[in-house]
Design an enzyme around this catalytic site. Structure first.
Site, PDB file in Angstrom:
ATOM      1  CD  GLU A 158       7.861   1.328  -2.822  1.00 43.17           C
ATOM      2  OE1 GLU A 158       7.067   0.666  -2.155  1.00 43.17           O
ATOM      3  OE2 GLU A 158       9.014   1.646  -2.409  1.00 43.17           O
ATOM      4  CG  ASN A 281       4.740  -1.576  -3.725  1.00 47.63           C
ATOM      5  OD1 ASN A 281       4.116  -2.428  -4.357  1.00 47.63           O
ATOM      6  ND2 ASN A 281       5.998  -1.285  -3.993  1.00 47.63           N
ATOM      7  CE1 TYR A 283       6.200  -3.508   2.968  1.00 47.65           C
ATOM      8  CE2 TYR A 283       6.122  -1.792   1.286  1.00 47.65           C
ATOM      9  CZ  TYR A 283       6.491  -3.054   1.695  1.00 47.65           C
ATOM     10  OH  TYR A 283       7.152  -3.896   0.820  1.00 47.65           O
TER      11      TYR A 283
END
Length: 437
Positions: A158, A281, A283
């Protein structure tokens, strides 16, 4: 083989901050500064994984995962960021890799999960171009020791979040609040990635990936100003870190800088070194409106109408499908196979009187996101792995120990590990999977 795994990060779980020659990281420094983390909490001990790793490997074996994404602590291997190698640090990861393999679990190490050696921060951190080369040197040291047994490597975790939270807004280590002055930290991380790809392959690494945090970006309305703002945010969060790697060029950065003078001849060719996978990733999506004041060209408008996690993040499983199909539409043949390298949620997981933890909301979260991933795969997206964040409750950066993401509950006073209901659910799910799913 589809990789079903779980994930952690070194500073969040290892502890042993001053043991066996480990140097200080920016998170050691930052978390000890008053007011930086909730309750002044630090990762000095965290989950004590450095000492308890055999128990944690046994938990993974009981879970039935076939892969484990962890991070190697740069300051544990090279305490000053370069120069003298700390043999004891490499020995730790050597033992961990061997234990994982003996349990039938593929090690998937990430080389940088935000814990830059403090010695390099004192030289400018990722604002200093030289750090990119030192990162490649570190990658070579790690791979020369482990690449004979580790097939897949991840360079960075990230880089957007590290740049934005660590260098632009100052809410994460190293705590700089430079706003658009943080952009060189984006470029130097990407340059370090490209140089590390070269170093890893030279040292025998068979597969190399990069993990980016990606988000679908929703305009707050159909108004032109909101649409433009959403496009500007998409450039910053997603395209700034995907376009150079996959297309060999930066997107239009004119909303943030008039002349990105930190890019030199040959940099983009280095950054665009071919990858074997792109780590994603996910979310939640992000809803963006036109700015109401001076500064950045967007405002975060927030998302309502969905359940939220303990962090207050909206739970939007179909956002994962939207993200994956959007990446395929944007990058086409340039998009390598995808690994979902993090997906999970924080919940208030309080043990019942009998010690059990019934985290039904986490089970629902994981089940719905896995189904969304599979819908994207049915639409033609080449996804080859899914890693739950996280194996253990851990040190959640500036939030300290309040946010619990783990499949396994950790009592931080005693270090007792207790598998939650979600752990047992995921174990049953994995036992039912065909390894070629």
């Amino acid at each position: 083989m589809f990789l079903w795994g779980t994930a952690t990060a070194a500073y969040q779980i290892e502890g042993a901050a001053g043991e066996d020659g480990r140097g200080a990281s920016v998170w050691d420094t930052f978390s000890h500064e008053p007011g930086r983390t909730k309750g002044g909490q630090t990762g000095d001990v965290a989950c004590d994984h450095y000492h308890r790793w055999p128990e944690d490997v046994a938990l993974m074996a009981g879970l039935g995962v076939n892969a484990y994404r962890f991070s190697i602590a740069w300051p544990r291997v090279l305490p000053q960021g370069g120069g003298q190698v700390n043999a004891a640090g490499l020995d730790f990861y050597d033992r961990l890799v061997d234990a994982l393999l003996a349990a039938g679990i593929q090690p998937v190490p990430t080389l940088f999960h935000w814990d830059l050696p403090q010695a390099l921060e004192e030289r400018g951190g990722w604002l200093n171009r030289d750090v990119a080369g030192l990162f490649a040197d570190y990658a070579a040291v790690a791979a020369e020791r482990l690449a004979d047994r580790v097939p897949l490597w991840i360079t960075l975790n990230e880089p957007f979040v590290h740049m934005a939270f660590g260098y632009a807004m100052g809410v994460h280590a190293p705590g700089r609040a430079l706003m658009t002055g943080a952009l060189p930290a984006a470029h130097h991380q990407l340059l370090g990635h490209g140089l590390a790809v070269r170093a890893l392959r030279a040292a025998g690494a068979r597969q190399v990936a990069l993990t980016n945090n990606c988000t679908p970006v929703w305009p707050a309305s159909g108004e032109e100003a909101d649409v433009r703002a959403a496009q500007a945010y998409d450039v910053l969060h997603n395209r700034l870190f995907n376009d150079p790697v996959l297309l060999g060029r930066y997107p239009d950065l004119s909303a943030y800088t008039s002349a990105p003078g930190f890019v030199r001849d040959g940099d983009l060719e280095t950054i665009a070194a071919p990858l074997d996978a792109l780590g994603v990733n996910y979310y939640n999506p992000t809803r963006i409106a036109a700015p109401t004041g001076e500064g950045l060209p967007f405002d975060d408008a927030g998302i309502t109408g969905y359940p939220t996690t303990a962090f207050g993040w909206p739970v939007v499983p179909d956002g994962l499908r939207e993200l994956l199909t959007g990446l395929k539409a944007r990058y086409g043949a340039a998009l390598p196979p995808i690994l979902i390298t993090e997906n999970g949620c924080s919940q208030q997981d309080t043990p019942a009187a009998d010690g059990t933890i019934d985290d039904a909301a986490r089970i629902d979260f994981l089940d719905r996101h896995i189904h969304a991933m599979r819908r994207a795969m049915a639409d033609g997206v080449d996804v080859r792995g899914y890693f739950v964040w996280s194996l253990l409750d851990n040190f959640e950066w500036a939030e300290g120990y309040d946010q619990r993401f783990g499949l396994v509950h950790v009592d931080f006073a005693t270090q007792r590990r207790t598998p939650k209901r979600s752990y047992h659910w995921f174990a049953r799910f994995l036992s039912a999977q065909n390894t070629d799913t």
